[in-house]
Design a protein around this motif. Sequence first.
Motif, mmCIF file in Angstrom:
data_model
loop_
_atom_site.group_PDB
_atom_site.id
_atom_site.type_symbol
_atom_site.label_atom_id
_atom_site.label_comp_id
_atom_site.label_asym_id
_atom_site.label_seq_id
_atom_site.Cartn_x
_atom_site.Cartn_y
_atom_site.Cartn_z
ATOM 1 N N ASP A 24 -61.354 50.235 24.058
ATOM 2 C CA ASP A 24 -60.401 50.004 25.179
ATOM 3 C C ASP A 24 -60.774 51.667 25.879
ATOM 4 N N ILE A 25 -60.376 51.537 27.092
ATOM 5 C CA ILE A 25 -60.447 52.789 28.316
ATOM 6 C C ILE A 25 -59.971 54.031 27.623
ATOM 7 N N ARG A 77 -63.981 49.466 35.021
ATOM 8 C CA ARG A 77 -64.203 48.759 33.930
ATOM 9 C C ARG A 77 -64.915 47.456 34.112
ATOM 10 N N ALA A 127 -68.552 48.680 34.142
ATOM 11 C CA ALA A 127 -69.248 48.438 32.719
ATOM 12 C C ALA A 127 -69.473 47.179 32.290
ATOM 13 N N ASP A 128 -68.388 46.367 32.522
ATOM 14 C CA ASP A 128 -68.790 44.925 32.087
ATOM 15 C C ASP A 128 -69.949 44.201 32.933
ATOM 16 N N ILE A 169 -65.036 54.728 29.265
ATOM 17 C CA ILE A 169 -64.989 53.146 29.777
ATOM 18 C C ILE A 169 -65.912 52.478 28.855
#
Length: 157
Positions: free
Chosen positions: A66-67, A132, A135-136, A101
């Motif tokens: 998680d962040i 995020r 990042a995804d 992240i």
Amino acid sequence: MSAVLGYALELCDAQFGILFAYSSVKGFKATYIKEIPLAFQTWLTEQDWFHVSPNTGLGRMVSDKDIINIANVRMEEIYRHGDPLRDATANLGGARSFTAIPMVSKEGLIGAFTIYRQQLRPFEEKSLLIARIFADQSVIAIENARLVSEARSAKGE
């Protein structure tokens, strides 16, 4: 990936950032950097692949997936105990606030965007949620590149 890191820095109003690759065997390696102070960049280059303490921001991210948002990197216990990564982050990079992240694929953690501010100012939740998404999307791009490479290898190209 460098452009995505640049967008994340702009979005989060941060001074510098690092995109780390992650391997459960090798640890972390800085693969893309943006606006990082030279002393911190040199330290990361010398480390190549490295493992982190579970108490660092990256270490907590590995276990939590998680962040991680650290308001003041110098106020955490790990800084006072001289952890090499935290020392480099705070003293060579001049970082005061930090976020990590995670980049998670089907197989697990494959990397992380880390974003740093050199002033004491925690990252806002809204900015982190958008980061995020970056990042995804990066995970999707990395997976697609891997699949293309595997397809080419299978064809003998």
